[in-house]
Each structure stands twice: as C-alpha cells, then as structure tokens.
Design an enzyme around this catalytic site. Structure first.
Site, mmCIF file in Angstrom:
data_model
loop_
_atom_site.group_PDB
_atom_site.id
_atom_site.type_symbol
_atom_site.label_atom_id
_atom_site.label_comp_id
_atom_site.label_asym_id
_atom_site.label_seq_id
_atom_site.Cartn_x
_atom_site.Cartn_y
_atom_site.Cartn_z
ATOM 1 N N SER A 136 0.858 -1.180 0.000
ATOM 2 C CA SER A 136 0.000 0.000 0.000
ATOM 3 C C SER A 136 0.890 1.225 0.000
ATOM 4 O O SER A 136 2.030 1.176 0.484
ATOM 5 C CB SER A 136 -0.901 0.016 1.240
ATOM 6 O OG SER A 136 -1.548 1.275 1.401
ATOM 7 N N TYR A 149 -2.280 -0.804 10.441
ATOM 8 C CA TYR A 149 -2.321 -1.079 9.001
ATOM 9 C C TYR A 149 -1.027 -0.585 8.345
ATOM 10 O O TYR A 149 -0.410 -1.308 7.557
ATOM 11 C CB TYR A 149 -3.535 -0.405 8.370
ATOM 12 C CG TYR A 149 -3.707 -0.720 6.899
ATOM 13 C CD1 TYR A 149 -4.304 -1.901 6.485
ATOM 14 C CD2 TYR A 149 -3.250 0.158 5.923
ATOM 15 C CE1 TYR A 149 -4.449 -2.199 5.133
ATOM 16 C CE2 TYR A 149 -3.393 -0.121 4.576
ATOM 17 C CZ TYR A 149 -3.990 -1.312 4.185
ATOM 18 O OH TYR A 149 -4.125 -1.597 2.848
#
Length: 300
Positions: A136, A149
């Site tokens: 990501s 995350y």
C-alpha cells in the site's frame, strides 16, 4: 506449447483478488482461490472455469500449507503466488482494542510471511516463479488512524526488499518478487474495515479498483520490483523522497481534518477482522457513493 500457468490468489472473495481472478481466468490461467468465505469462493471458482476454492485463514500457517498442497495436487505446480488478503482497524491507536491491532498484523504481515514462505520453497525447487505482494502507499507514507495497518504494510515492503536481496545473492534470477503499492481504492475494503473513528470513513484520494487490477495482472507476465498505481501514488513516492517531514505533516493534517472533522458521525463497527461478513463480495465497493452522498448533504 507452454503449459497453462497456475496462480494462487489470497483474499480472492472480493476487491482486487476477485477482479484479478476474473481477469486471469479470461486469459486462460489455472486458478487457486483462497479466502475465508467459502460460499463466495465457490461461486467465484465456478465463474472462473478451471479453478479451485480453498477456504483459508492466511494468518494460520497450517491453512497456508494446505492451500499450497491443494494447488500442487490439482495443477502439479505453482507459477505465481499473489498475497492479497488484508484487513484493517481504523481509529485512534489506543481506542482500538489491542487484539484488533494484533489481528491486523497477523493477517496483513503474518499472512504475507506465511504465503511467501511456502511459495518460495516451491519456486526454489523449480528455480522459477513470481511472488506478488500487495502492499500500500501507506507502507511508504503513513496516515493517522491507520497505525497498525501502516505498520503491516511497511513490513510487507521490508520483507519483499529483503527477499530480493537473498535471491540476488544466490543468483536465482528466475524468481521474482513484486510489490504493488495502490492508493485507497473503491473496493469493499472499507465495508470490511473495523471502524473505531466515531465517524464514517473518509479515505482520500480514491482511485478506481480496475487500475490496481491492471497492475497486478501486468505483474504476472512482467514483474517489476515495485509498482505504484496511479498519479497520486507516483507523486506521493516522489514527495516522500524529496521532503518526507513535510509530506508527513501535511498528510497528517489533511487526513485528520477529513476523517475526524469533516466526516459524519458513525457508531463503532467490528468489520470482518475476527469473522468474515456477508456484505461486500464484489470487485467494487460503496465508498465513492458514500462520500458523494455526504458531500451533497453538506452542501444543503
């Protein structure tokens, strides 16, 4: 004539995983589809043709071993392994239960470690193969309220870099490690995320899921070490290299304003962290529609 290649995809029941499976099926690949939702997986496998569904909890090493064995039993080999499964718990770090943070790390980083371990053992036997890890942009540029995350995605990038060094040191040029770095995309990810922010989720910017799927499919045939998806991601990488402190301050302020000051109130929701949910089985999600509806209400 070359044999049909076999691809394992985790997190295949929705979002990038589902879209990639459908695209690769149309191109004639053998597919091994993994996720926690058996019914959704079976329906997808049927739609894909020469595919099998294997219910898998990627954070469980035994499950991942069984996934690899099922792939080899059915198709004799694995040519590409895509670590795509991911979850999130969003909110102020200490407002999120510790078990939820641990679950995010177990799935997003532990799952990639598990998948990479079994895939590389197999690839080294063949001296060929492609490992694709879905990371990501939050693994390069952090954002408030995404702490665990971000930690998991930073870990995925570090793991991938270290594995490339090992392969290079041993001259194993037939094995490729590719990481994909998307921005926030319009998939069911936000429907599945545990939300402890007290507000509706407000990621920005949002890119189209198809752009990420395009990048994953391209990496199957032409893997590169690192692939950013979309102009915002490319700009973020460049900015991070030139002025990381400034980028972190600006993204921190903007993200806080959008998520905690602009977003509408919402109750806490557990999402799919600890158990799969029925909602969100498509490639695309409803986050764009939600943001547009909120924007219209704010203009009234």
């Amino acid at each position: 004539m070359e044999p049909t290649r076999t691809v394992v995809i985790t997190g295949a029941s929705s979002g990038f995983g589902r879209g990639t499976a459908l695209r690769l099926a149309a191109n004639g690949f053998n597919l091994v589809l993994a996720a926690r939702r058996g019914q959704a997986l079976e329906a997808l496998a049927e739609a894909c043709g020469d595919a099998i569904a294997v219910v898998t909890e990627v954070g469980n090493p035994d499950d991942v071993e069984k996934l690899a064995k099922a792939a080899i039993a059915k198709f004799n080999r694995i040519d590409v392994w895509i670590n795509n499964a991911g979850v999130a718990a969003l909110g102020r770090f200490d407002d999120i239960p510790l078990r939820d943070h641990q679950r995010v790390l177990q799935t997003n980083l532990g799952g990639v470690v598990n998948g990479s371990h079994v895939a590389l053992r197999h690839f080294r036997q063949l001296q060929s193969g492609t490992l694709i890890n879905i990371a990501s942009m939050l693994g390069r540029t952090p954002s408030p309220y995404y702490a665990s995350y971000c930690a998991s995605k930073y870990g995925v990038l570090g793991l991938s870099d270290a594995l490339r060094q090992e392969l290079r040191a041993h001259g194993e040029e037939g094995i490729h490690i590719c990481t994909i770095l998307p921005m926030a995309a319009d998939t069911p990810f936000y429907e599945h995320a545990a939300n402890y922010t007290g507000h509706t989720l407000h990621p920005f910017p949002i890119i189209d899921a198809e752009a990420v799927i395009d990048a994953i499919v391209a990496a199957v045939d032409a893997p590169r070490d690192e692939i950013t998806v979309g102009l915002p991601a490319t700009a973020a990488v460049l900015s991070e290299r030139l002025a990381p402190g400034l980028v972190h301050r600006v993204t921190g302020v903007v993200s806080h304003q959008l998520q905690m000051e602009t977003a509408e109130p919402a109750a806490h929701a557990p999402g799919s962290l600890h158990a799969p949910v029925a909602i969100g089985t498509g490639v695309h999600g409803d986050i764009r529609a939600q943001l547009e509806a909120e924007a219209q209400r704010s203009r009234r």
